[in-house]
Design a protein around this motif. Structure first.
Motif, PDB file in Angstrom:
ATOM      1  N   LEU A   9       0.823  -1.214   0.000  1.00 54.97           N
ATOM      2  CA  LEU A   9       0.000   0.000   0.000  1.00 54.97           C
ATOM      3  C   LEU A   9       0.855   1.261   0.000  1.00 54.97           C
ATOM      4  O   LEU A   9       0.504   2.260  -0.632  1.00 54.97           O
ATOM      5  CB  LEU A   9      -0.951   0.009   1.197  1.00 54.97           C
ATOM      6  N   ASP A  10       1.980   1.214   0.702  1.00 58.29           N
ATOM      7  CA  ASP A  10       2.889   2.362   0.722  1.00 58.29           C
ATOM      8  C   ASP A  10       3.735   2.459  -0.542  1.00 58.29           C
ATOM      9  O   ASP A  10       4.128   3.556  -0.943  1.00 58.29           O
ATOM     10  CB  ASP A  10       3.845   2.262   1.916  1.00 58.29           C
ATOM     11  N   MET A  11       4.041   1.335  -1.162  1.00 56.04           N
ATOM     12  CA  MET A  11       4.985   1.292  -2.274  1.00 56.04           C
ATOM     13  C   MET A  11       4.362   1.550  -3.641  1.00 56.04           C
ATOM     14  O   MET A  11       5.025   2.056  -4.544  1.00 56.04           O
ATOM     15  CB  MET A  11       5.686  -0.067  -2.307  1.00 56.04           C
ATOM     16  N   LYS A  12       3.090   1.189  -3.790  1.00 59.53           N
ATOM     17  CA  LYS A  12       2.489   1.274  -5.125  1.00 59.53           C
ATOM     18  C   LYS A  12       2.144   2.720  -5.471  1.00 59.53           C
ATOM     19  O   LYS A  12       1.822   3.526  -4.614  1.00 59.53           O
ATOM     20  CB  LYS A  12       1.254   0.388  -5.223  1.00 59.53           C
ATOM     21  N   GLU A  13       2.236   3.013  -6.736  1.00 57.09           N
ATOM     22  CA  GLU A  13       1.796   4.308  -7.275  1.00 57.09           C
ATOM     23  C   GLU A  13       0.289   4.246  -7.491  1.00 57.09           C
ATOM     24  O   GLU A  13      -0.304   3.163  -7.457  1.00 57.09           O
ATOM     25  CB  GLU A  13       2.507   4.600  -8.604  1.00 57.09           C
ATOM     26  N   ASP A  14      -0.341   5.386  -7.741  1.00 60.19           N
ATOM     27  CA  ASP A  14      -1.789   5.423  -7.959  1.00 60.19           C
ATOM     28  C   ASP A  14      -2.227   4.577  -9.152  1.00 60.19           C
ATOM     29  O   ASP A  14      -3.347   4.085  -9.187  1.00 60.19           O
ATOM     30  CB  ASP A  14      -2.281   6.857  -8.156  1.00 60.19           C
ATOM     31  N   THR A  15      -1.349   4.393 -10.113  1.00 62.54           N
ATOM     32  CA  THR A  15      -1.671   3.623 -11.313  1.00 62.54           C
ATOM     33  C   THR A  15      -1.307   2.152 -11.179  1.00 62.54           C
ATOM     34  O   THR A  15      -1.397   1.399 -12.149  1.00 62.54           O
ATOM     35  CB  THR A  15      -0.923   4.200 -12.531  1.00 62.54           C
ATOM     36  N   GLU A  16      -0.902   1.739  -9.975  1.00 65.12           N
ATOM     37  CA  GLU A  16      -0.462   0.367  -9.748  1.00 65.12           C
ATOM     38  C   GLU A  16      -1.319  -0.318  -8.679  1.00 65.12           C
ATOM     39  O   GLU A  16      -2.034   0.336  -7.930  1.00 65.12           O
ATOM     40  CB  GLU A  16       1.002   0.350  -9.268  1.00 65.12           C
ATOM     41  N   GLU A  17      -1.204  -1.625  -8.637  1.00 67.67           N
ATOM     42  CA  GLU A  17      -1.883  -2.416  -7.602  1.00 67.67           C
ATOM     43  C   GLU A  17      -1.032  -3.644  -7.300  1.00 67.67           C
ATOM     44  O   GLU A  17      -0.258  -4.091  -8.138  1.00 67.67           O
ATOM     45  CB  GLU A  17      -3.278  -2.840  -8.081  1.00 67.67           C
ATOM     46  N   GLY A  18      -1.207  -4.170  -6.099  1.00 62.71           N
ATOM     47  CA  GLY A  18      -0.528  -5.403  -5.722  1.00 62.71           C
ATOM     48  C   GLY A  18      -1.389  -6.602  -6.061  1.00 62.71           C
ATOM     49  O   GLY A  18      -2.615  -6.521  -6.060  1.00 62.71           O
ATOM     50  N   ILE A  19      -0.733  -7.694  -6.351  1.00 63.41           N
ATOM     51  CA  ILE A  19      -1.431  -8.945  -6.627  1.00 63.41           C
ATOM     52  C   ILE A  19      -0.645 -10.065  -5.937  1.00 63.41           C
ATOM     53  O   ILE A  19       0.586 -10.110  -6.014  1.00 63.41           O
ATOM     54  CB  ILE A  19      -1.588  -9.179  -8.155  1.00 63.41           C
ATOM     55  N   GLY A  20      -1.353 -10.909  -5.216  1.00 67.95           N
ATOM     56  CA  GLY A  20      -0.701 -11.978  -4.468  1.00 67.95           C
ATOM     57  C   GLY A  20      -0.098 -13.024  -5.386  1.00 67.95           C
ATOM     58  O   GLY A  20      -0.666 -13.352  -6.427  1.00 67.95           O
ATOM     59  N   THR A  21       1.059 -13.553  -4.974  1.00 68.44           N
ATOM     60  CA  THR A  21       1.726 -14.595  -5.755  1.00 68.44           C
ATOM     61  C   THR A  21       1.857 -15.903  -4.976  1.00 68.44           C
ATOM     62  O   THR A  21       1.925 -16.965  -5.569  1.00 68.44           O
ATOM     63  CB  THR A  21       3.119 -14.130  -6.226  1.00 68.44           C
ATOM     64  N   PHE A  22       1.916 -15.828  -3.643  1.00 68.03           N
ATOM     65  CA  PHE A  22       1.918 -17.045  -2.840  1.00 68.03           C
ATOM     66  C   PHE A  22       1.656 -16.711  -1.375  1.00 68.03           C
ATOM     67  O   PHE A  22       1.866 -15.593  -0.931  1.00 68.03           O
ATOM     68  CB  PHE A  22       3.237 -17.827  -2.971  1.00 68.03           C
ATOM     69  N   VAL A  23       1.176 -17.717  -0.662  1.00 71.54           N
ATOM     70  CA  VAL A  23       1.029 -17.656   0.789  1.00 71.54           C
ATOM     71  C   VAL A  23       1.398 -19.031   1.331  1.00 71.54           C
ATOM     72  O   VAL A  23       0.894 -20.045   0.863  1.00 71.54           O
ATOM     73  CB  VAL A  23      -0.413 -17.317   1.237  1.00 71.54           C
ATOM     74  N   GLU A  24       2.291 -19.043   2.310  1.00 68.07           N
ATOM     75  CA  GLU A  24       2.655 -20.271   3.017  1.00 68.07           C
ATOM     76  C   GLU A  24       2.381 -20.029   4.495  1.00 68.07           C
ATOM     77  O   GLU A  24       2.873 -19.057   5.065  1.00 68.07           O
ATOM     78  CB  GLU A  24       4.136 -20.597   2.823  1.00 68.07           C
ATOM     79  N   VAL A  25       1.586 -20.913   5.111  1.00 68.16           N
ATOM     80  CA  VAL A  25       1.203 -20.734   6.516  1.00 68.16           C
ATOM     81  C   VAL A  25       1.422 -22.024   7.284  1.00 68.16           C
ATOM     82  O   VAL A  25       0.987 -23.093   6.842  1.00 68.16           O
ATOM     83  CB  VAL A  25      -0.283 -20.319   6.631  1.00 68.16           C
ATOM     84  N   LYS A  26       2.064 -21.905   8.417  1.00 67.76           N
ATOM     85  CA  LYS A  26       2.138 -22.993   9.387  1.00 67.76           C
ATOM     86  C   LYS A  26       1.287 -22.540  10.570  1.00 67.76           C
ATOM     87  O   LYS A  26       1.655 -21.613  11.290  1.00 67.76           O
ATOM     88  CB  LYS A  26       3.576 -23.237   9.838  1.00 67.76           C
ATOM     89  N   HIS A  27       0.125 -23.180  10.724  1.00 66.53           N
ATOM     90  CA  HIS A  27      -0.801 -22.834  11.810  1.00 66.53           C
ATOM     91  C   HIS A  27      -0.442 -23.728  12.991  1.00 66.53           C
ATOM     92  O   HIS A  27      -0.673 -24.931  12.966  1.00 66.53           O
ATOM     93  CB  HIS A  27      -2.240 -23.053  11.343  1.00 66.53           C
ATOM     94  N   LEU A  28       0.096 -23.126  14.053  1.00 64.62           N
ATOM     95  CA  LEU A  28       0.730 -23.878  15.130  1.00 64.62           C
ATOM     96  C   LEU A  28      -0.090 -23.990  16.405  1.00 64.62           C
ATOM     97  O   LEU A  28       0.108 -24.920  17.184  1.00 64.62           O
ATOM     98  CB  LEU A  28       2.081 -23.223  15.478  1.00 64.62           C
ATOM     99  N   SER A  29      -1.005 -23.038  16.635  1.00 63.46           N
ATOM    100  CA  SER A  29      -1.708 -22.996  17.914  1.00 63.46           C
ATOM    101  C   SER A  29      -3.002 -22.211  17.731  1.00 63.46           C
ATOM    102  O   SER A  29      -3.070 -21.316  16.890  1.00 63.46           O
ATOM    103  CB  SER A  29      -0.802 -22.318  18.947  1.00 63.46           C
ATOM    104  N   PRO A  30      -4.040 -22.498  18.519  1.00 63.51           N
ATOM    105  CA  PRO A  30      -5.320 -21.796  18.340  1.00 63.51           C
ATOM    106  C   PRO A  30      -5.309 -20.392  18.947  1.00 63.51           C
ATOM    107  O   PRO A  30      -4.527 -20.081  19.838  1.00 63.51           O
ATOM    108  CB  PRO A  30      -6.316 -22.688  19.078  1.00 63.51           C
ATOM    109  N   ALA A  31      -6.215 -19.585  18.421  1.00 62.30           N
ATOM    110  CA  ALA A  31      -6.555 -18.287  19.023  1.00 62.30           C
ATOM    111  C   ALA A  31      -8.071 -18.281  19.149  1.00 62.30           C
ATOM    112  O   ALA A  31      -8.785 -18.720  18.239  1.00 62.30           O
ATOM    113  CB  ALA A  31      -6.076 -17.136  18.158  1.00 62.30           C
TER     114      ALA A  31
END
Length: 130
Positions: free
Chosen positions: A52-74
């Motif tokens: 959000l801080d890095m993109k220009e007004d004419t740009e947008e971010g798009i996700g490329t990957f997510v890796e999650v290790k879910h270790l404990s509950p909340a």
């Protein structure tokens, strides 16, 4: 794209676990705790804070990957603090490590990736896939 961050820079995000963040599917509630899919959404958001801080007004971010290790509950009502750290900046790629904690207890860790692209390029790609 603004080059305002470096490897090792950090962002934090807090999520108060809500009822709608619990593990529930079409078949009903599985567990009344923070679901892995909700945690993953929030992990990606913690890294997107850089985009959000890095993109220009004419740009947008798009996700490329997510890796999650879910270790404990909340549990509903608990505060989860995400800390995202830039692992790699490579061209228009922003790759982060993250850790999520309830107080001192680590509940998850992992990595996320996003690319910053011109909005026009993203829209063209989406139209080509309809």
């Amino acid at each position: 794209m603004k080059s305002i961050y470096r490897k090792g820079d950090k962002k934090t995000f807090e999520r108060l676990v809500r009822a709608e963040d619990t593990a529930a599917f079409d078949s009903g509630t599985v567990h009344p705790v923070y679901a892995t899919f909700a945690l993953t959404r929030d992990a990606e958001w913690s890294s997107r804070l850089f985009v959000l801080d890095m993109k220009e007004d004419t740009e947008e971010g798009i996700g490329t990957f997510v890796e999650v290790k879910h270790l404990s509950p909340a549990f509903v009502g608990q505060k989860v603090i995400f800390e995202a750290v830039i692992e790699e900046l490579k061209g228009n790629e922003v790759n982060c490590l993250f850790i999520a904690k309830v107080e001192d207890r680590v509940i998850a860790s992992g990595r996320t990736g996003q690319k910053i692209l011109p909005k026009e390029k993203i829209e063209k790609l989406f139209r080509s896939l309809e």
